[in-house]
Design a protein around this motif. Structure first.
Motif, PDB file in Angstrom:
ATOM      1  N   LYS A 194       0.856  -1.167   0.082  1.00 59.78           N
ATOM      2  CA  LYS A 194      -0.182   0.082   0.087  1.00 59.78           C
ATOM      3  C   LYS A 194       0.851   1.593   0.433  1.00 59.78           C
ATOM      4  O   LYS A 194       0.489   2.124  -0.754  1.00 59.78           O
ATOM      5  N   GLU A 198       0.546   4.326  -3.101  1.00 61.88           N
ATOM      6  CA  GLU A 198       0.980   5.310  -2.717  1.00 61.88           C
ATOM      7  C   GLU A 198       1.858   6.288  -2.411  1.00 61.88           C
ATOM      8  O   GLU A 198       1.531   7.514  -2.193  1.00 61.88           O
ATOM      9  N   TYR A 215      -4.456   1.324  -9.087  1.00 59.75           N
ATOM     10  CA  TYR A 215      -5.024   1.393  -6.815  1.00 59.75           C
ATOM     11  C   TYR A 215      -5.660   2.291  -7.196  1.00 59.75           C
ATOM     12  O   TYR A 215      -6.813   2.733  -6.433  1.00 59.75           O
ATOM     13  N   ARG A 216      -5.320   3.344  -7.485  1.00 58.54           N
ATOM     14  CA  ARG A 216      -6.399   4.562  -6.921  1.00 58.54           C
ATOM     15  C   ARG A 216      -7.752   5.254  -8.042  1.00 58.54           C
ATOM     16  O   ARG A 216      -9.032   5.232  -7.016  1.00 58.54           O
ATOM     17  N   LEU A 219      -9.228   2.642  -5.456  1.00 54.81           N
ATOM     18  CA  LEU A 219      -9.973   3.812  -3.758  1.00 54.81           C
ATOM     19  C   LEU A 219     -11.843   4.049  -4.553  1.00 54.81           C
ATOM     20  O   LEU A 219     -11.647   5.216  -3.147  1.00 54.81           O
ATOM     21  N   TRP A 475      -9.143  -0.781   0.923  1.00 58.87           N
ATOM     22  CA  TRP A 475      -7.546  -0.536   0.512  1.00 58.87           C
ATOM     23  C   TRP A 475      -6.988  -1.586   0.269  1.00 58.87           C
ATOM     24  O   TRP A 475      -6.183  -1.991  -0.455  1.00 58.87           O
ATOM     25  N   CYS A 478      -8.252  -3.183  -2.572  1.00 60.57           N
ATOM     26  CA  CYS A 478      -7.047  -2.543  -3.989  1.00 60.57           C
ATOM     27  C   CYS A 478      -6.102  -3.570  -4.285  1.00 60.57           C
ATOM     28  O   CYS A 478      -5.423  -3.360  -5.515  1.00 60.57           O
TER      29      CYS A 478
END
Length: 781
Positions: A194, A198, A215-216, A219, A475, A478
Motif C-alpha cells: 500500500k 501510494e 490502485y487509485r 479507491l 484499500w 485494492c
C-alpha cells in the motif's frame, strides 16, 4: 566471585615479584672498617669504590623493576576486572549504554516498543493467557470464489480442503481477505505494498504509474457509485444480451461460455487452473497441465454423508433467494419476471450441485488428478465444446484434442454435462436459464468493480449464512487486485527495496543454526533420522527472487497494451481480467516457478528452500535495525517456518520433543497455579510439538544471532536496551494471533521468555513473579 585462570596467573606473578630479595642490602661502613680501608693501597681503594657504586646502581634497578612489575600487574588486574564487570553489566543491566540506532526505522521501532508492555517489568501477568479457539476462531479451510468478493456464499467457514494449486493465477484468486484472521505477516506485507502504491515517487516507468493509477481508481468509490450498474449492463449487451433484460440474441451457449472464460476469467460450470501432476513431480518432471475442477458454486450447499451427495441448504434457501431477487432488481429486470428467472436459476444450480463432493470423499474414491485427452473428455461430457473453450482460455497456445488434461472430479463433469443437455432441450428455453446462470456468475466476478449495493447484498447473505467476519478495508481489496494484475511490477518494486545482502545473511545463519539443532535430537527411528539429515544437508536456502531482473523498458513494454483510466475502475478491472488470462496461458508453457509476491513463508521447491522477499519488509525486518531486533523477530519466524516445513511429524520421532514440551508446560503450570489460574490440562501430541517448535525456534534464532556477533561484533540498540534484552523484547511483540499454528499452541508464545530466562545467565535480569512463590525448583528446558 570465582577466580579465572588469568587472574590466578596474575596473582602468582605478583607474589613471586614481592618475595624478599637475598641479603644484598647496602650497609654503611663502621669506623674500624674505614681505618682499614685507608690502610689499603690506593688502587685497591679505587676498586672498592667502583664495586660499591655498581652495587647501588644494581639495587636501584631492581627496585625500579619491582615498581614496574607492581604497576603492570595492577593494570592487568584492572583491565580484567573492568572486562568482567562490563560483561556482568551487559547481562544484568537492562539499560546498558549500547550504541544507539538513530535511523528513521529505529525511531519508529522505539515508539512501538515504548507503547508495548515490557516483558521484563511484567514477567508473569504479561504472559499468563493462552492462545485458543475460545479467543480466536479458526480460519476457513475452504476456498473463496476467485475474485476476493466479501460475502460470497462459498466464503463461509468450512472444513473442506481443496487440491493443492501450484499455479499463480488461482493461488492469487483464492487468498483470504479476512481482516482479523490474516497473519500479521500478511497484513504487514499488504501495508508495505500500500505504501509503495501510494508513494509520490515519479521515478518509475509507465508500468509503475499504471499500477498506481489502477490502485487509485479502485479507491475512487465516488466514481464507482456514480457509474452504478450501467457498465455491467453495457457489457451484457456486447455479449448478446439475455432474456432478463428483454433483449437476447440467443447466442450459442458454448460461444458465450468461451467468451466468459477468455476475456473475463469466469468459469460458471467448472474451474480451470494450471498445475503439475504429482505423479510426475516425484520423478522430477516440471511439466504443467490444464487442471479441470468442480466450480465454486453460488448456491450454498452441504454434504450429505448418508447419500454421499451434495444438496442445497434448506435453511439458507430463503436468504439466497432474496439475494438473487435483489441482484436482478438492481440489474433492471421487470418485477413481474424476476421470480421466474430466480426460480429457474435456483433449480438449475441445485441440480448441478448434486455431484459436487468434498476433498476427503474424492480422495477416498481416487478422483483427483485423473488424466485423459481432450478428445476423451469430449466423449464423456459432450455438452461442452472442450477444445474450443480451452483454446479460448489459453489463447494463443496451440492446443489439440490429443493434449492431456487432469480431472479432479470426473463424475461431476459427466453429471454437469447431462444437466446442461437436459436444460437445453426444455421448452422454456426462451427464458435463457443457462445464460442467466452464466451471467450471474459473471456478476460475482465483476462485483468488486460495481457500486456498493451489490457488495452490500452479498454481505447480507454472508451474515445470514453465519459468517461473522468483519468487513475488509477497501484499500486491502485494492492492493490485492492491483497485485493480481501488476504482480511483476510490484515484485520489481519490492526487489529494489529489499536488502538482499542482509536477508541472505540471516537466511544462512538461521539455517546453519537449524542444522546444529538437528544434531541435538535423539530419534526413535535411525533410518528416518538419516533420511531427514541427508535431505536437510542437500538443501540450498536462498532468497526467492526472479532469475532475471527486468529493466524499466521491459516492464513498460510488458504492460504497453494496458490502458488505465483514472475515473473508470470498471474498465480497468476488465483489463485486469485479461491480464489474468495471459498469465494463465504463460503458466502453462513456462518451466520455472515465478516468485509469489504475497508469500510470507518459505517454500520447498526441489533442492531449494526459498524465502520470499515478502518476509523481509518493515516493520518486521529492516537493514538499519539492530541485528538483535531482526533476529528476535524475523529470525524466530524463519526458524519456526523451517521446523514446520522440514520436520512436520517430529513429535513421532524425537523423544526430546515430549521432554521439552512438558518442561515448558511445567513452568507454565507453576505460574498459573500461583496466579490462581484454573483449567489445567495435559498437552496433546500436536500441542507438545508446537511448544517444542516455538521454543526451539527461539533457541535457533538466538544461536544464529550469537554467530552473527562473532562475525560482526558491533551492534546497535534501541531505547538503551542491552542486546539480549532487545532480542527478547522484540520477540515478545509477536503475539499468538500472528501464528498459523495458534490453535495448537496452548500458551502465549512470549511466555517462552520466562522459561528461557528461568535458569539462563544470558538474560539481562531474572524474570520473577512478584508476590508469587515457586512451589518447587524447575529445571532447564
Amino acid at each position: 566471585m570465582s577466580e579465572t585462570p588469568t587472574e590466578l596467573e596474575l596473582q602468582i606473578s605478583v607474589q613471586s615479584s614481592s618475595q624478599p630479595e637475598p641479603d644484598t642490602q647496602f650497609h654503611s661502613p663502621e669506623p674500624q672498617d674505614q681505618q682499614n680501608q685507608l690502610q689499603q693501597d690506593p688502587q685497591s681503594l679505587e676498586s672498592n669504590h667502583q664495586h660499591q657504586a655498581k652495587s647501588v646502581l644494581k639495587n636501584h634497578q631492581r627496585l625500579l623493576l619491582l615498581l614496574l612489575g607492581f604497576s603492570l600487574c595492577a593494570a592487568i588486574v584492572g583491565v580484567v576486572y573492568y572486562l568482567h564487570q562490563n560483561l556482568q553489566n551487559r547481562r544484568n543491566n537492562p539499560a546498558d549504554t549500547e550504541t544507539p540506532c538513530v535511523s528513521l526505522a529505529c525511531q519508529r521501532a522505539s515508539a512501538r516498543l515504548s507503547m508495548s508492555a515490557d516483558p521484563f517489568k511484567q514477567p508473569c501477568d504479561y504472559f499468563l493467557f493462552t492462545c485458543g479457539s475460545d479467543r480466536l476462531s479458526a480460519d476457513s479451510g475452504g476456498r473463496q470464489r476467485g475474485k476476493g468478493i466479501p460475502g460470497h456464499p462459498q466464503n463461509q467457514n468450512t472444513d473442506e480442503v481443496w487440491p493443492e494449486r501450484e499455479e499463480g493465477d488461482k493461488v492469487r484468486e483464492d487468498r483470504g481477505l479476512r481482516e482479523d484472521k490474516t497473519l500479521d505477516r500478511k497484513n504487514t506485507l499488504l501495508q508495505y505494498l500500500k505504501d509503495i502504491l501510494e508513494s509520490n515517487d515519479t521515478h518509475g516507468g509507465t508500468a509503475v504509474q499504471k499500477a498506481k493509477g489502477f490502485y487509485r481508481s479502485c479507491l475512487d468509490t465516488k466514481s464507482i457509485e456514480t457509474a452504478g450498474v450501467e457498465p455491467f449492463l453495457a457489457l451484457i449487451q456486447r455479449l448478446g444480451g439475455w432474456a432478463v433484460s428483454g433483449q437476447w440474441d440467443q447466442t450459442d451457449f458454448n460461444i458465450t461460455l468461451s467468451l466468459l472464460m477468455r476475456n473475463y476469467s469466469t468459469f460458471p460450470f467448472f474451474n480451470l487452473y494450471v498445475g503439475k501432476d504429482p505423479n510426475e513431480t516425484s520423478h522430477g518432471t516440471a511439466k504443467r497441465y490444464i487442471q479441470i475442477d468442480q466450480p465454486d458454486l453460488l448456491i450454498p450447499i452441504e454434504w450429505n454423508s448418508k447419500t454421499q451427495k451434495s444438496q442445497a441448504k434448506t435453511q439458507t434457501l430463503r436468504p439466497f433467494l432474496a439475494s438473487c431477487q435483489r441482484y436482478l432488481a438492481l440489474l433492471g429486470a421487470p418485477r413481474s419476471s424476476i421470480m421466474i428467472h430466480v426460480g429457474t436459476f435456483i433449480s438449475l444450480s441445485s441440480e448441478i450441485a448434486v455431484a459436487a463432493a468434498p476433498l476427503h470423499y474424492r480422495l477416498s474414491k481416487g478422483q483427483l488428478h485423473h488424466r485423459m485427452t481432450i478428445k476423451q473428455l469430449q466423449s464423456q461430457a459432450p455438452a461442452i465444446d472442450w477444445l474450443g473453450c480451452l483454446q479460448a482460455a489459453f489463447h494463443p497456445l496451440p492446443l489439440t484434442e490429443d493434449d492431456h488434461v487432469l480431472l479432479h472430479n470426473l463424475p461431476y463433469i459427466v453429471h454437469m454435462s447431462r444437466i446442461i443437455i437436459k436444460w437445453m432441450n426444455r421448452l422454456e428455453l426462451s427464458t435463457s436459464p443457462l445464460h442467466t446462470y452464466m451471467f450471474l456468475n459473471l456478476l460475482h466476478t465483476l462485483m468488486p468493480a460495481l457500486d456498493s449495493r451489490f457488495s452490500e447484498t452479498a454481505r447480507n447473505l454472508s451474515v445470514s449464512l453465519g459468517n461473522t467476519d468483519g468487513v475488509t478495508p477497501r484499500w486491502k481489496h485494492c492492493v490485492l487486485d492491483t497485485e493480481r494484475g501488476f504482480d511483476v511490477v510490484l515484485t520489481d518494486q519490492i526487489s529494489q527495496r529489499t536488502a538482499h545482502k542482509e536477508a541472505e545473511e540471516i537466511i544462512q545463519n538461521i539455517f546453519s543454526s537449524f542444522k546444529s539443532k538437528l544434531h541435538e535430537l535423539s530419534w526413535t527411528d535411525q533410518e528416518t533420522h538419516q533420511l531427514v539429515m541427508k535431505r536437510v544437508h542437500s538443501l540450498k536456502p536462498r532468497l526467492w527472487t526472479t532469475k532475471e531482473e527486468l529493466e524499466e523498458a521491459e516492464l513498460d513494454l510488458l504492460y504497453s497494451e494496458v490502458m488505465v483510466t483514472t475515473n473508470s475502475f470498471f474498465s480497468n478491472y476488465i483489463q485486469l481480467l485479461s491480464i489474468w488470462q495471459k498469465r494463465r496461458t504463460k503458466l502453462l508453457s513456462q518451466q520455472t516457478e515465478a516468485p509469489d509476491i504475497l508469500s510470507v513463508t518459505p517454500l520447498l521447491l526441489g533442492d531449494e528452500l526459498l524465502f520470499p522477499m515478502g518476509m523481509f519488509v518493515p516493520p518486521l525486518f529492516d537493514p538499519t535495525y539492530p541485528r538483535a531486533m531482526n533476529y528476535g523477530v524475523i529470525g524466530f519466524l524463519m526458524a519456526k517456518d523451517i521446523l514446520h516445513v522440514l520436520l512436520p511429524d517430529i513429535s513421532s520421532q524425537g523423544e526430546m520433543v515430549h521432554a521439552v514440551a512438558e518442561c515448558v508446560w511445567a513452568h507454565y503450570l507453576t505460574v498459573a497455579e500461583n496466579a490462581g489460574g484454573g483449567g489445567v490440562f495435559s498437552l496433546s501430541a500436536v500441542q507438545q510439538q508446537e511448544v517444542w517448535v516455538q521454543y526451539s525456534a527461539l533457541q535457533i534464532a538466538l544461536q544464529a544471532y550469537h554467530h552473527s556477533l562473532m562475525n560482526h561484533p558491533k551492534d546497535t540498540s534501541i531505547s538503551g536496551l542491552s542486546l539480549i534484552r532487545l532480542f527478547l523484547t522484540s520477540f515478545s511483540q509477536l503475539k499468538c494471533d500472528s501464528d498459523p499454528y495458534r490453535e495448537s499452541m496452548p500458551l502465549e508464545p512470549s511466555f517462552l521468555i520466562t522459561v528461557f530466562c528461568a535458569t539462563s545467565d544470558l538474560c539481562p535480569t531474572s524474570l520473577q513473579c512478584p508476590n508469587k512463590t515457586q512451589k518447587h525448583s524447575l529445571q532447564t528446558c
